[in-house]
Design a protein around this motif. Structure first.
Motif, PDB file in Angstrom:
ATOM      1  N   ALA A 224       2.778  27.377  -7.187  1.00 35.05           N
ATOM      2  CA  ALA A 224       1.638  28.078  -7.780  1.00 35.05           C
ATOM      3  C   ALA A 224       0.632  28.326  -6.661  1.00 35.05           C
ATOM      4  N   ARG A 225       0.492  29.565  -6.241  1.00 36.92           N
ATOM      5  CA  ARG A 225      -0.484  29.925  -5.198  1.00 36.92           C
ATOM      6  C   ARG A 225      -1.797  30.280  -5.881  1.00 36.92           C
ATOM      7  N   VAL A 226      -2.749  29.359  -5.800  1.00 37.17           N
ATOM      8  CA  VAL A 226      -4.001  29.476  -6.533  1.00 37.17           C
ATOM      9  C   VAL A 226      -5.058  30.100  -5.621  1.00 37.17           C
ATOM     10  N   THR A 227      -5.736  31.127  -6.108  1.00 38.74           N
ATOM     11  CA  THR A 227      -6.769  31.819  -5.332  1.00 38.74           C
ATOM     12  C   THR A 227      -8.071  31.835  -6.112  1.00 38.74           C
ATOM     13  N   CYS A 228      -9.146  31.465  -5.436  1.00 38.77           N
ATOM     14  CA  CYS A 228     -10.487  31.585  -6.009  1.00 38.77           C
ATOM     15  C   CYS A 228     -11.192  32.742  -5.304  1.00 38.77           C
ATOM     16  N   ASN A 229     -11.712  33.680  -6.076  1.00 45.11           N
ATOM     17  CA  ASN A 229     -12.399  34.857  -5.548  1.00 45.11           C
ATOM     18  C   ASN A 229     -13.895  34.724  -5.805  1.00 45.11           C
ATOM     19  N   SER A 237     -15.309  37.134  -0.876  1.00 44.16           N
ATOM     20  CA  SER A 237     -14.781  36.003  -0.113  1.00 44.16           C
ATOM     21  C   SER A 237     -13.748  35.325  -1.005  1.00 44.16           C
ATOM     22  N   SER A 238     -12.858  34.557  -0.403  1.00 37.47           N
ATOM     23  CA  SER A 238     -11.839  33.893  -1.216  1.00 37.47           C
ATOM     24  C   SER A 238     -11.309  32.655  -0.508  1.00 37.47           C
ATOM     25  N   ALA A 239     -10.643  31.810  -1.299  1.00 42.29           N
ATOM     26  CA  ALA A 239      -9.934  30.642  -0.781  1.00 42.29           C
ATOM     27  C   ALA A 239      -8.616  30.524  -1.536  1.00 42.29           C
ATOM     28  N   THR A 240      -7.597  30.043  -0.854  1.00 40.04           N
ATOM     29  CA  THR A 240      -6.261  29.940  -1.459  1.00 40.04           C
ATOM     30  C   THR A 240      -5.691  28.540  -1.220  1.00 40.04           C
ATOM     31  N   LYS A 241      -4.992  28.033  -2.237  1.00 38.09           N
ATOM     32  CA  LYS A 241      -4.371  26.706  -2.136  1.00 38.09           C
ATOM     33  C   LYS A 241      -2.993  26.771  -2.784  1.00 38.09           C
ATOM     34  N   ASP A 242      -1.999  26.256  -2.091  1.00 38.10           N
ATOM     35  CA  ASP A 242      -0.639  26.197  -2.628  1.00 38.10           C
ATOM     36  C   ASP A 242      -0.422  24.851  -3.311  1.00 38.10           C
ATOM     37  N   ILE A 243       0.079  24.917  -4.554  1.00 41.52           N
ATOM     38  CA  ILE A 243       0.365  23.714  -5.334  1.00 41.52           C
ATOM     39  C   ILE A 243       1.850  23.740  -5.703  1.00 41.52           C
ATOM     40  N   TYR A 244       2.503  22.597  -5.585  1.00 39.46           N
ATOM     41  CA  TYR A 244       3.952  22.529  -5.794  1.00 39.46           C
ATOM     42  C   TYR A 244       4.284  21.765  -7.073  1.00 39.46           C
ATOM     43  N   LEU A 245       5.366  22.187  -7.695  1.00 41.15           N
ATOM     44  CA  LEU A 245       5.904  21.494  -8.859  1.00 41.15           C
ATOM     45  C   LEU A 245       7.079  20.642  -8.407  1.00 41.15           C
ATOM     46  N   ASN A 246       7.088  19.380  -8.803  1.00 39.57           N
ATOM     47  CA  ASN A 246       8.172  18.471  -8.452  1.00 39.57           C
ATOM     48  C   ASN A 246       9.504  19.061  -8.931  1.00 39.57           C
ATOM     49  N   PRO A 247      10.412  19.397  -8.023  1.00 41.16           N
ATOM     50  CA  PRO A 247      11.670  20.030  -8.439  1.00 41.16           C
ATOM     51  C   PRO A 247      12.482  19.162  -9.389  1.00 41.16           C
TER      52      PRO A 247
END
Length: 283
Positions: A224-229, A237-247
């Motif tokens: 889930a690539r989460v972006t705050c605008n 302006s923006s910031a992005t954070k990658d969140i992973y799901l346990n496979p």
């Protein structure tokens, strides 16, 4: 007697011609260009396009004001036509300024105000035209950050786990309008909550918007690539954070025979996650 009458008539004709000549001279401001919301730190050009109508109608002065502060004058009849004055937030780049434009260097929030262009034709009529426009200099956030309630590196979540994130835009003026998207898709309004703003003594606002949802919603290929605008008067302006799901938890969730309480071994979880991270680095 007749001579005196003729002299008076001649004087009246000359006077009429002079008045008519003056009345035919006008000044028109055709366009006033003042940026509505420039970004702090930029150089800004203000432009006043005008036209002098009437025979032999020449420019006397162009004056620029910010409120009651006159910061630039261009004298059309002078050998040294440019004169600039410095005020708080007003620093003129004289070498780049002309009779129609004035350039302000490194604008700040103190530059904001109502700007006026005054154009005056040469005497004796001194016909004048005036136009005004406001300008509000925007201070973008000093930072836009996404923070999680948990400390994990990398940030990995399990199926069914609730994800809490906060996006904070610090020190904007006016306040930043925040929004979220995940993998390019806007989130639902029910998943966001506005946190009360904080305003400092300079009027700069720190805004926070929270985001909460349950995995595996929004995840694609366990990411889930989460972006705050953050938007401030058209400046983004923006910031992005990658969140992973346990496979491992994702596989258990999707397996038709997995029970509600099924938990796979820690070793399997670590191996699955390592495989996922390595696979993402392979082109």
């Amino acid at each position: 007697m007749l001579v005196q009458v003729l002299i008076k008539l001649a004087a009246l004709v000359c006077c009429y011609r002079g008045v008519a000549g003056y009345s035919q001279k006008t000044v028109e401001i055709e366009e006033l260009l003042v940026p509505e919301s420039p970004r702090a730190g930029q150089d800004v050009a203000l432009t006043c396009r005008f036209h002098l109508r009437g025979h032999n109608h020449r420019l006397y002065t162009v004056n620029w004001w910010r409120g009651k502060d006159q910061f630039y004058t261009y004298k059309g009849t002078s050998a040294d036509p440019k004169h600039a004055y410095t005020f708080r937030g007003i620093h003129v780049k004289t070498e780049q300024s002309t009779e129609e434009s004035v350039v302000l260097r490194n604008v700040s929030e103190e530059t904001s105000g109502v700007f006026k262009c005054e154009v005056m034709g040469e005497g004796p009529s001194f016909r004048t035209a005036v136009a005004t426009k406001p300008m509000q200099v925007v201070v973008p956030p000093s930072s836009v950050e996404i923070r999680s309630r948990v400390i994990r590196d990398p940030p990995v979540y399990h199926v069914g786990e609730r994800i809490h994130l906060n996006c904070t835009a610090t020190g904007a003026k006016p306040r930043a309008v925040l929004s979220w998207d995940i993998n390019g898709t806007p989130v639902r309004a029910s998943e966001v909550k506005q946190v009360p703003d904080y305003e400092d003594h300079n009027g700069r606002v720190t805004s926070t918007l929270s985001l909460t949802w349950d995995a595996p919603t929004y995840f694609s290929n366990n990411l889930a690539r989460v972006t705050c605008n953050a938007m401030v008067s058209g400046h983004a302006s923006s910031a992005t954070k990658d969140i992973y799901l346990n496979p491992a938890s994702s596989a258990a969730y999707n397996h038709q025979y997995a029970s509600a309480g099924c938990q796979l071994s820690t070793a399997w979880t670590i191996l699955s996650l390592a495989f996922l991270l390595v696979a993402r680095q392979v082109p």
